[in-house]
Design an enzyme around this catalytic site. Structure first.
Site, PDB file in Angstrom:
ATOM      1  N   ASP A  23     -20.352  23.345 -49.865  1.00 20.22           N
ATOM      2  CA  ASP A  23     -21.463  23.471 -48.932  1.00 20.22           C
ATOM      3  C   ASP A  23     -20.905  23.846 -47.554  1.00 20.22           C
ATOM      4  OD1 ASP A  23     -24.546  21.523 -48.713  1.00 20.22           O
ATOM      5  OD2 ASP A  23     -23.934  23.362 -47.698  1.00 20.22           O
ATOM      6  N   GLU A  74     -32.839  19.126 -43.603  1.00 22.97           N
ATOM      7  CA  GLU A  74     -31.644  18.288 -43.680  1.00 22.97           C
ATOM      8  C   GLU A  74     -31.779  17.032 -42.808  1.00 22.97           C
ATOM      9  OE1 GLU A  74     -28.946  22.299 -44.206  1.00 22.97           O
ATOM     10  OE2 GLU A  74     -27.951  20.362 -44.208  1.00 22.97           O
TER      11      GLU A  74
HETATM   12  C1  GLC Z   1     -26.766  23.719 -45.956  1.00 20.70           C
HETATM   13  C2  GLC Z   1     -27.340  22.970 -47.126  1.00 20.70           C
HETATM   14  C3  GLC Z   1     -27.307  23.730 -48.424  1.00 20.70           C
HETATM   15  C4  GLC Z   1     -27.450  25.223 -48.166  1.00 20.70           C
HETATM   16  C5  GLC Z   1     -26.258  25.682 -47.358  1.00 20.70           C
HETATM   17  C6  GLC Z   1     -26.337  27.168 -47.004  1.00 20.70           C
HETATM   18  O1  GLC Z   1     -25.979  22.878 -45.158  1.00 20.70           O
HETATM   19  O2  GLC Z   1     -26.819  21.666 -47.363  1.00 20.70           O
HETATM   20  O3  GLC Z   1     -28.364  23.218 -49.246  1.00 20.70           O
HETATM   21  O4  GLC Z   1     -27.514  25.923 -49.392  1.00 20.70           O
HETATM   22  O5  GLC Z   1     -26.089  24.939 -46.159  1.00 20.70           O
HETATM   23  O6  GLC Z   1     -27.408  27.412 -46.131  1.00 20.70           O
END
Ligand code: GLC
Length: 664
Positions: A336, A534
């Protein structure tokens, strides 16, 4: 993905792969690397050969720099002004973070952007095509004009796997037609504490419900062998594992930190297996998901202090041991967003731990331009680790083989540039009709005194509330921008639009209910939350959003409580109308105090219905029956959180699975 092969034949495959790679390697070393010609392609360029053979041949031709480049993912902002960075670093992938979009933000501009990056990748000596990833989590939400569907919590309320598969297919079609071949979706998180800011990304609080909705993977990817089609994309089951199982940290509330997002799963191994790992078994074995994204969260199976907590991005036992070896996952693991930097130790130790844990590709965007701190540091760091023997060449080859396999199966070597066949389907009427149906099926009728609903179309109606006429609020996060926004405007209809289309009587709208209420009117008050994503959605989480669209203006703290304005609007309208319906547009349950509830005749959980608020009006007016069922328990108070079906003491306002029907 080919993970559907039975275990025995997989072993043969691996043996064959080893023999082939050895043989091919010998051949490659012996024969001059004569440039391929169209009628005499090198093995990896020959689509008639088995994927495993093409992978082995290509792997045998790659330098360490080319291999590590394939394991590296940049953000578009890092390379947009200078795509030679893709070529010179042999980058294997680029992503759009939430809200990172081309200007103009149109389908054509997206396809042109991805193709421009692709041309840079094809200019490398081996011409390995680029993978472009994007968060198409409720449609291709970043794209202005895409069809935006209800978020997962509303889809969970539909209990309709076939619809969810259809939505996945439309999402894939609109995503791939505009360039990206990879969606960071679906989140197969099991949300257990609604104070979590990502509750709306979950299909619900039970693994059974989440697993039933994994048909979204089939919609996105198609059946095994269909990934190369222009209406399918690689999917990503996320976030592995236990992202929705973290415990709330009261000491973090109100401090600007995330009280629950990215936290620690303080559960037993058995509970973790039941609630966090379970959804990944069908995702791998039944739906053949192409990639898996680990969670920012940690596990602490021993309870007590946090010293035992292990970050998922460094959890070799679960990533390599359980996911890859036990479940036979043959796709690749994508980290991530800069998540490895949360691991203990120096950056080199973080890279070493995550690569050796089994992460295959690294989402390492550069946060501060001209300040080496992203993939530009990852590449030399991993190179040094390999040269020092701290990361084995076998681990590198395993990671690269997995990544190349996905690219071959996506057909990118044969068709690297965007197939724009379905470009004119982006945001089509037909797609919006599916979004409207999904909005209707996601509505959960919680209270319906004196059969208030469905409303009679001839009735005069008075509409109020913060979310009655706000398409940005009904779309929620991951829409145009990372956090979404109340000022976002996308094609579609608000709930008020839908009511105005359905009602034949007089419609008066007054967000704060300050306008006079005509005698005899039916009242509809649409309350709820403003968008977030988030940790910014954590109850007690930070109010500030990095989203430039917010210009740093602090947004309302998320509390699961109705705002004072919405509460007042409910009281005003319910006191002066012949019937009073309240709709809650939110990413999770909201608290309805008893004193307010007894003023309400009909109560509906609308979740985040997306671009088609008219779908909400369809059930309000009986064009479709209410059929939705609660995907999460609806608490009486925030103090009850976490509260889930199966708890020993379980006295919610409305239980998991509840929902009244108006089906005739
Ligand atoms: C974010 C999220 C994830 C996402 C990634 C790319 O922090 O946790 O779900 O796919 O970054 O945007």
């Amino acid at each position: 993905m080919s993970s559907h092969a039975p275990r025995r034949s997989r072993r043969w495959r691996r043996t064959a792969l080893a023999l082939i790679s050895g043989g091919v390697l010998a051949t490659a070393l012996l024969q001059p690397t004569s440039p391929a010609t169209a009628d005499d392609p090198l093995p990896y360029q020959d689509p008639s050969l088995p994927t495993a053979q093409r992978v082995a041949d290509l792997l045998g031709r790659m330098s360490l720099a080319e291999k590590i480049g394939q394991m590296t993912q940049a953000e578009r902002i890092d390379v947009d002004a200078d795509t030679s960075l893709i070529t010179d670093n042999y980058l294997g992938s680029v992503l759009s973070g939430g809200g990172s979009v081309p200007d103009p933000n149109t389908p054509e501009a997206w396809a042109d952007m991805v193709d421009r990056y692709q041309e840079a990748a094809l200019a490398t000596p081996l011409g390995i095509p680029l993978l472009y990833g994007v968060d198409s989590v409720h449609g291709h939400g970043n794209l202005q004009g895409a069809t935006v569907f209800p978020h997962n919590i509303g889809l969970g309320a539909t209990r309709d796997p076939a619809l969810v598969e259809k939505i996945g297919h439309i999402t894939a079609e609109e995503t791939r037609a505009t360039g990206p071949q990879w969606a960071f979706a679906p989140c197969i998180c099991v949300a257990r504490d609604d104070r979590w800011g990502r509750t709306y990304e979950s299909y619900g609080e039970t693994p059974q419900l989440v697993e039933s909705m994994e048909t979204s993977i089939d919609g996105l990817q198609g059946k095994p062998g269909q990934l190369d089609r222009s209406d399918h994309v690689l999917a990503s089951a996320k976030h592995f594992a236990g992202d929705g199982l973290t415990s709330y940290d009261e000491s973090a509330a109100g401090t600007g930190a995330y009280p629950i997002d990215q936290g620690i799963d303080r559960v037993s191994r058995a509970e973790f297996a039941r609630l966090a790992l379970a959804p990944y078994v069908p995702a791998v074995k039944k739906h053949h998901v192409g990639t898996v994204m680990p969670s920012f969260s940690s596990t602490d199976f021993n309870g007590g202090d946090t010293d035992d907590a292990v970050k998922m991005h460094a959890n070799q036992e679960l990533i390599t041991g359980w996911l890859k070896e036990q479940q036979g996952f043959e796709g690749f693991v994508i980290s991530d967003w800069r998540a490895i930097r949360q691991l203990p130790g120096t950056y080199a130790e973080q890279v070493e731990a995550s690569v050796n844990a089994g992460v295959d590709m690294f989402m390492e965007p550069i946060q501060a331009p001209n300040n080496p701190d992203g993939w530009d540091v990852f590449i030399p760091t991993l190179t040094q680790l390999v040269e020092d023997g701290d990361v084995s060449m076998d681990r590198i080859d395993d990671a690269v083989s997995r990544i190349l396999t996905a690219k071959f199966e996506l057909g990118l070597f044969e068709h690297p540039l965007t197939d724009r066949t379905h470009l004119d389907q982006v945001g089509s009427k037909a797609h919006h009709q599916v979004a409207r149906r999904a909005a209707s099926e996601s509505q959960v009728l919680l209270r319906n005194q004196q059969r208030t609903l469905p409303l009679k179309s001839h009735q005069d109606v008075y509409v109020a509330g913060s979310n009655a006429d706000n398409i940005g609020n009904q779309a929620g996060g991951w829409t145009l921008t990372w956090q979404g926004g109340s000022t976002n405007v996308i094609p579609g209809t608000t709930i008020l639009d839908g009511i105005e289309q359905a009602a034949h009587g007089k419609v008066v709208y007054s967000e704060d209910a300050s306008a006079r209420i005509p005698r005899g009117s039916a009242g509809v008050v649409v309350v709820g939350e403003t968008p977030y994503a988030e940790g910014f959605g954590d109850v007690g989480g930070p109010q500030w959003a990095y989203d430039p669209g917010d210009n740093g203006v602090p947004r309302p703290e998320q509390t699961m409580q109705l705002s004072d304005a919405d509460t007042q609007a409910v009281k005003t309208v319910c006191a002066r109308t012949v019937s009073c319906t309240v709709l809650v547009v939110s990413g999770r349950p909201m608290i309805i105090p008893p004193g307010l509830l007894n003023q309400i005749d009909a109560l509906v959980a609308s979740w985040l219905p997306g671009s088609e608020g008219a779908g909400v009006a369809d059930v309000l007016y009986g064009r479709r029956p209410f059929t939705g069922k609660l995907p999460v328990t609806w608490p009486r108070s925030v103090a009850q959180e976490p509260i889930n079906i199966g708890d020993k003491h379980y006295h919610p306002l409305y239980r998991y699975g509840f929902g009244l029907s108006t089906r005739r």
